[in-house]
Design an enzyme around this catalytic site. Sequence first.
Site, PDB file in Angstrom:
ATOM      1  NE  ARG A 237      24.961  83.415   9.688  1.00 42.16           N
ATOM      2  CZ  ARG A 237      23.980  84.124   9.140  1.00 42.16           C
ATOM      3  NH1 ARG A 237      23.315  83.625   8.104  1.00 42.16           N
ATOM      4  NH2 ARG A 237      23.662  85.298   9.609  1.00 42.16           N
ATOM      5  CG  MET A 238      25.295  74.438   7.184  1.00 44.83           C
ATOM      6  SD  MET A 238      26.481  73.846   8.414  1.00 44.83           S
ATOM      7  CE  MET A 238      27.115  72.390   7.598  1.00 44.83           C
TER       8      MET A 238
END
Length: 217
Positions: free
Chosen positions: A196-197
């Site tokens: 989720r970066m």
Amino acid sequence: MSETNVALPSMRVSYEAGALDETSLAGTWHEQLQRWFDEAVEAEVTEPNAMVLATADAEGVPSSRTVLCKAFDERGVVFFTNYTSAKSHDLTATRMAAATFPWLAMQRQVNVRGTVEKVPGDETAEYWAVRPRGSQLGAWASAQSKVVSGRPALQSALNGIERRFADNEKVPVPPHWGGWRIRPEVVEFWQGRPDRMHDRLRFRRTDDLWTVERLAP
């Protein structure tokens, strides 16, 4: 919580299809949008010009729906609709909109936000000329967003319009139909990344100048 056969909390995908950094970004938002749009077409994304249009009414009540983008350039992003529709009432009241291209298969999305304006009549006529005749007739027949008694009422309205223009080789543009252009103030390009970066690069306009910013995911 209601029971379901799908374990929603555990549903997730690791986004590993690509990356987006400042060095690979095009010089302008519309060039970058064109680049990603071409790649979506090449990847055979279903209806790559579909975008989720968000509006709000005069009281601030939001709504969203999917529309089809029919043009974009340095001036903005264009779609066409009935000017008496709910979305057009919202746009007339606030003169603001947002739209998102959800290219999920490519783990990408593009969000456009800004002011809106009606497309000039000549641009509307140019697009109208390439619409299928059935779509042209449908635009005349449908009082978009109005309550109707049922499907038979819609068919009856279409039948009446078909008779009205039966002898016309070309169907004219309805006076209540045309285009809206979103003139971006912000355009964000989002590329999914692992953990989720995600990569989020935003073009933001100040007066006539554009700034590129990276946002935290």
